[in-house]
Motif scaffolding. Structure first.
Motif, PDB file in Angstrom:
ATOM      1  N   LEU A 168     -10.840  15.206  36.488  1.00 58.54           N
ATOM      2  CA  LEU A 168      -9.396  15.148  36.297  1.00 58.54           C
ATOM      3  C   LEU A 168      -8.950  16.192  35.286  1.00 58.54           C
ATOM      4  CD1 LEU A 168      -6.664  13.770  36.857  1.00 58.54           C
ATOM      5  CD2 LEU A 168      -7.199  12.163  35.009  1.00 58.54           C
ATOM      6  N   ALA A 169      -9.793  16.468  34.290  1.00 52.94           N
ATOM      7  CA  ALA A 169      -9.451  17.499  33.309  1.00 52.94           C
ATOM      8  C   ALA A 169      -9.275  18.856  33.991  1.00 52.94           C
ATOM      9  CB  ALA A 169     -10.530  17.579  32.227  1.00 52.94           C
ATOM     10  N   SER A 170     -10.119  19.160  34.955  1.00 50.43           N
ATOM     11  CA  SER A 170      -9.991  20.415  35.697  1.00 50.43           C
ATOM     12  C   SER A 170      -8.754  20.404  36.583  1.00 50.43           C
ATOM     13  CB  SER A 170     -11.235  20.660  36.553  1.00 50.43           C
ATOM     14  OG  SER A 170     -12.386  20.780  35.747  1.00 50.43           O
ATOM     15  N   ILE A 171      -8.482  19.264  37.210  1.00 52.01           N
ATOM     16  CA  ILE A 171      -7.287  19.134  38.047  1.00 52.01           C
ATOM     17  C   ILE A 171      -6.034  19.411  37.213  1.00 52.01           C
ATOM     18  CG2 ILE A 171      -5.879  17.475  39.330  1.00 52.01           C
ATOM     19  CD1 ILE A 171      -8.506  16.168  40.258  1.00 52.01           C
ATOM     20  N   LEU A 172      -5.999  18.889  35.985  1.00 55.81           N
ATOM     21  CA  LEU A 172      -4.855  19.125  35.105  1.00 55.81           C
ATOM     22  C   LEU A 172      -4.791  20.572  34.657  1.00 55.81           C
ATOM     23  CD1 LEU A 172      -4.871  15.984  32.763  1.00 55.81           C
ATOM     24  CD2 LEU A 172      -3.461  16.395  34.780  1.00 55.81           C
ATOM     25  N   ALA A 173      -5.909  21.113  34.204  1.00 52.42           N
ATOM     26  CA  ALA A 173      -5.926  22.468  33.652  1.00 52.42           C
ATOM     27  C   ALA A 173      -5.487  23.504  34.677  1.00 52.42           C
ATOM     28  CB  ALA A 173      -7.320  22.794  33.119  1.00 52.42           C
ATOM     29  N   GLN A 174      -5.827  23.271  35.939  1.00 51.16           N
ATOM     30  CA  GLN A 174      -5.532  24.251  36.977  1.00 51.16           C
ATOM     31  C   GLN A 174      -4.370  23.838  37.885  1.00 51.16           C
ATOM     32  OE1 GLN A 174      -9.242  25.494  38.896  1.00 51.16           O
ATOM     33  NE2 GLN A 174     -10.332  24.850  37.061  1.00 51.16           N
ATOM     34  N   GLY A 175      -3.701  22.750  37.540  1.00 46.86           N
ATOM     35  CA  GLY A 175      -2.556  22.320  38.327  1.00 46.86           C
ATOM     36  C   GLY A 175      -2.908  22.011  39.768  1.00 46.86           C
ATOM     37  N   GLN A 176      -4.074  21.400  39.997  1.00 48.54           N
ATOM     38  CA  GLN A 176      -4.549  21.134  41.361  1.00 48.54           C
ATOM     39  C   GLN A 176      -3.944  19.843  41.910  1.00 48.54           C
ATOM     40  OE1 GLN A 176      -8.789  21.101  40.657  1.00 48.54           O
ATOM     41  NE2 GLN A 176      -8.991  23.279  41.033  1.00 48.54           N
ATOM     42  N   TRP A 177      -2.626  19.806  41.992  1.00 50.02           N
ATOM     43  CA  TRP A 177      -1.935  18.591  42.407  1.00 50.02           C
ATOM     44  C   TRP A 177      -2.287  18.185  43.833  1.00 50.02           C
ATOM     45  CZ3 TRP A 177       1.225  19.285  46.614  1.00 50.02           C
ATOM     46  CH2 TRP A 177       1.593  20.608  46.905  1.00 50.02           C
ATOM     47  N   ASN A 178      -2.629  19.162  44.694  1.00 48.50           N
ATOM     48  CA  ASN A 178      -2.919  18.798  46.083  1.00 48.50           C
ATOM     49  C   ASN A 178      -4.346  18.295  46.262  1.00 48.50           C
ATOM     50  OD1 ASN A 178      -3.702  21.541  45.648  1.00 48.50           O
ATOM     51  ND2 ASN A 178      -3.802  21.885  47.839  1.00 48.50           N
ATOM     52  N   ALA A 179      -5.059  18.039  45.146  1.00 50.21           N
ATOM     53  CA  ALA A 179      -6.300  17.260  45.244  1.00 50.21           C
ATOM     54  C   ALA A 179      -5.998  15.823  45.652  1.00 50.21           C
ATOM     55  CB  ALA A 179      -7.057  17.277  43.916  1.00 50.21           C
ATOM     56  N   LEU A 180      -4.760  15.375  45.386  1.00 48.42           N
ATOM     57  CA  LEU A 180      -4.352  14.021  45.789  1.00 48.42           C
ATOM     58  C   LEU A 180      -4.227  13.961  47.309  1.00 48.42           C
ATOM     59  CD1 LEU A 180      -3.320  11.198  44.915  1.00 48.42           C
ATOM     60  CD2 LEU A 180      -1.009  12.160  44.941  1.00 48.42           C
ATOM     61  N   ARG A 181      -4.916  13.005  47.905  1.00 49.17           N
ATOM     62  CA  ARG A 181      -4.848  12.856  49.359  1.00 49.17           C
ATOM     63  C   ARG A 181      -5.156  11.421  49.734  1.00 49.17           C
ATOM     64  NH1 ARG A 181      -9.724  14.098  53.141  1.00 49.17           N
ATOM     65  NH2 ARG A 181      -8.963  12.037  53.767  1.00 49.17           N
ATOM     66  N   HIS A 182      -4.658  11.028  50.893  1.00 47.44           N
ATOM     67  CA  HIS A 182      -5.004   9.710  51.425  1.00 47.44           C
ATOM     68  C   HIS A 182      -6.516   9.644  51.646  1.00 47.44           C
ATOM     69  CE1 HIS A 182      -0.705  10.044  52.970  1.00 47.44           C
ATOM     70  NE2 HIS A 182      -0.676   9.004  52.161  1.00 47.44           N
ATOM     71  N   GLY A 183      -7.087   8.493  51.370  1.00 48.03           N
ATOM     72  CA  GLY A 183      -8.523   8.304  51.564  1.00 48.03           C
ATOM     73  C   GLY A 183      -9.354   8.609  50.336  1.00 48.03           C
ATOM     74  N   HIS A 184      -8.777   9.307  49.367  1.00 46.53           N
ATOM     75  CA  HIS A 184      -9.445   9.549  48.085  1.00 46.53           C
ATOM     76  C   HIS A 184      -8.790   8.625  47.059  1.00 46.53           C
ATOM     77  CE1 HIS A 184     -11.035  13.859  49.102  1.00 46.53           C
ATOM     78  NE2 HIS A 184     -11.539  12.908  49.876  1.00 46.53           N
ATOM     79  N   PHE A 185      -9.484   7.565  46.702  1.00 41.02           N
ATOM     80  CA  PHE A 185      -8.851   6.480  45.964  1.00 41.02           C
ATOM     81  C   PHE A 185      -8.886   6.653  44.451  1.00 41.02           C
ATOM     82  CE2 PHE A 185      -9.999   4.702  50.077  1.00 41.02           C
ATOM     83  CZ  PHE A 185      -8.828   4.048  50.434  1.00 41.02           C
ATOM     84  N   ALA A 186      -9.741   7.531  43.915  1.00 35.97           N
ATOM     85  CA  ALA A 186      -9.861   7.646  42.464  1.00 35.97           C
ATOM     86  C   ALA A 186     -10.137   9.085  42.061  1.00 35.97           C
ATOM     87  CB  ALA A 186     -10.973   6.732  41.941  1.00 35.97           C
ATOM     88  N   TYR A 187      -9.627   9.430  40.860  1.00 39.11           N
ATOM     89  CA  TYR A 187      -9.753  10.772  40.280  1.00 39.11           C
ATOM     90  C   TYR A 187     -10.203  10.569  38.842  1.00 39.11           C
ATOM     91  CZ  TYR A 187      -7.185  11.694  44.504  1.00 39.11           C
ATOM     92  OH  TYR A 187      -6.813  11.735  45.829  1.00 39.11           O
ATOM     93  N   ARG A 236     -14.564  14.378  24.227  1.00 36.01           N
ATOM     94  CA  ARG A 236     -13.540  14.733  23.232  1.00 36.01           C
ATOM     95  C   ARG A 236     -12.600  15.803  23.782  1.00 36.01           C
ATOM     96  NH1 ARG A 236     -17.998  14.415  19.626  1.00 36.01           N
ATOM     97  NH2 ARG A 236     -18.215  16.697  19.685  1.00 36.01           N
ATOM     98  N   ALA A 237     -13.162  16.782  24.475  1.00 35.54           N
ATOM     99  CA  ALA A 237     -12.343  17.853  25.043  1.00 35.54           C
ATOM    100  C   ALA A 237     -11.385  17.306  26.098  1.00 35.54           C
ATOM    101  CB  ALA A 237     -13.239  18.934  25.642  1.00 35.54           C
ATOM    102  N   GLU A 238     -11.850  16.361  26.910  1.00 37.81           N
ATOM    103  CA  GLU A 238     -10.991  15.770  27.934  1.00 37.81           C
ATOM    104  C   GLU A 238      -9.868  14.961  27.293  1.00 37.81           C
ATOM    105  OE1 GLU A 238     -12.831  13.692  31.078  1.00 37.81           O
ATOM    106  OE2 GLU A 238     -14.092  15.367  31.712  1.00 37.81           O
ATOM    107  N   LEU A 239     -10.189  14.205  26.266  1.00 34.57           N
ATOM    108  CA  LEU A 239      -9.154  13.424  25.585  1.00 34.57           C
ATOM    109  C   LEU A 239      -8.104  14.347  24.971  1.00 34.57           C
ATOM    110  CD1 LEU A 239     -11.387  10.701  23.905  1.00 34.57           C
ATOM    111  CD2 LEU A 239      -9.669  10.312  25.684  1.00 34.57           C
ATOM    112  N   ALA A 240      -8.554  15.461  24.384  1.00 41.04           N
ATOM    113  CA  ALA A 240      -7.625  16.422  23.807  1.00 41.04           C
ATOM    114  C   ALA A 240      -6.750  17.060  24.880  1.00 41.04           C
ATOM    115  CB  ALA A 240      -8.387  17.492  23.035  1.00 41.04           C
ATOM    116  N   ALA A 241      -7.289  17.173  26.108  1.00 37.52           N
ATOM    117  CA  ALA A 241      -6.524  17.751  27.221  1.00 37.52           C
ATOM    118  C   ALA A 241      -5.518  16.769  27.807  1.00 37.52           C
ATOM    119  CB  ALA A 241      -7.479  18.237  28.308  1.00 37.52           C
TER     120      ALA A 241
END
Length: 364
Positions: A168-187, A236-241
């Motif tokens: 999820l930290a990578s998804i946030l850092a790179q703005g990968q919003w379209n990682a969200l999809r039906h059938g993928h229940f958790a990030y 710690r890095a993820e929490l800071a992000a």
């Protein structure tokens, strides 16, 4: 407008939390209708919710469809699997004579051939294993705590579960919003995965990161473990992000609006300039991007994909046909929109004629 589900956490059951990303009504990400099917295609809400108790980012609604044609495993995924098995061997988790059980992704990508080659034996059904591998399998489970308990129960005494997940930290850092999809229940973030593991009596130990999908984590879990210094540093890095902060994760909504508008603008500019544009990679993550951006076959006349199961079909919601690789070798495009950036080097090598023409690559 259909009524929207009131979320409760798929891991801890809490009802406190926030919708952090709402992509509106979207067609199922596993539905590729025949090209001649005029539609309209069914649509369902596509929303991400962040639990206020355990911080698991998760899918709210899911249509429950399962029609996706099988894809072809990209080289980037096979190379990452080999790297993961190598580091697990160096860590002593992969060793000759030990037993292994795998929970893999329904999209493919098994590590078992590599693990067998390393001398491991696949555990029989119901047999406990020295190593339990979850290779992007857990995110496909609608009931997260039950799925984690099932994996923990497969562990032999002294065994370890290793779980691979798109960070999820990578998804946030790179703005990968379209990682969200039906059938993928958790990030997963590391804090959320740690909380989920604890529901099954497991705790984090070592962890490793890989560049796949812009940032993938492989986490070792076992009873009574303590996170090693690298895992502590990574958490710690993820929490800071801001992976546990709803306001920060909600930045994906702004990224969605900006990214969709930018892609449409760039395609429109090239089409107006007389450029021939094609897409590459009819992946599930492409569907929300195209529909959010309002891109149809007039802006993007076709998307090339190597999977023969998708040929003769189309992208849902936007009616863009899916074609085979021959399309890239015929009337050569001036611009290729690559919807899976991990494929860039592989596609460039497979189509040298595009390099000779100095084709422009747009990474969506």
């Amino acid at each position: 407008m259909r009524g929207k589900l009131v979320p409760s956490c798929r891991a801890c059951g809490a009802v406190v939390g926030d919708v952090v990303l709402d992509l509106g009504e979207q067609p199922p990400c596993d539905l590729f209708p025949p090209a001649a099917d005029p539609g309209p295609d069914p649509v369902f809400p596509l929303r991400m919710w962040l639990c206020g108790r355990c911080s698991l980012a998760q899918l709210v609604e899911d249509p429950g469809t399962a029609e996706e044609p099988a894809g072809v495993e990209p080289r980037a995924l096979t190379e990452q699997a080999a790297d993961a098995v190598r580091v697990l061997t160096e860590a002593g988790l992969v060793r000759p004579g030990a037993t292994v059980a795998e929970y893999g992704s329904p999209h493919g990508g098994s590590w078992l051939p590599l693990l067998r080659a390393a001398g491991m034996r696949e555990a029989a059904p119901g047999e406990r294993a020295d190593l339990v591998v979850d290779c992007f399998g857990l995110m496909h489970e609608p009931v997260q705590d039950k799925a984690m308990a099932e994996r923990a129960e497969r562990l032999a005494p002294g065994g370890a579960l290793v779980a691979q997940f798109h960070s999820l930290a990578s998804i946030l850092a790179q703005g990968q919003w379209n990682a969200l999809r039906h059938g993928h229940f958790a990030y997963y973030s590391l804090p959320a995965m740690t909380a989920l593991a604890r529901t099954a009596g497991l705790a984090p130990d070592r962890s490793w990161s890989f560049p796949l999908y812009g940032g993938t984590v492989l986490l070792e879990l076992r009873p009574g473990a303590r996170p090693d210094p690298e895992t502590q540093r990574r958490e710690r890095a993820e929490l800071a992000a801001g992976v546990t902060d709803a306001a920060t994760v909600a930045g994906l909504g702004r990224a969605a609006a900006d990214g969709a508008a930018r892609l449409r603008r760039e395609l429109a500019e090239r089409v107006r300039g007389g450029k021939r544009v094609l897409g590459y990679g009819a992946a599930s993550r492409t569907i929300a991007l195209l529909n959010r951006a309002g891109i149809d076959h007039e802006l993007l006349p076709a998307i090339v994909d190597i999977s023969t199961g998708k040929h003769g079909r189309r992208m849902p919601g936007c009616r863009i046909p899916i074609t085979g690789p021959a399309t890239l070798r015929g009337d050569l495009p001036d611009v290729v929109v690559l919807f899976v950036p991990d494929l860039l080097s592989e596609v460039r090598e497979s189509f040298p004629e595009l390099k000779a023409q100095d084709t422009e690559w747009l990474l969506a």
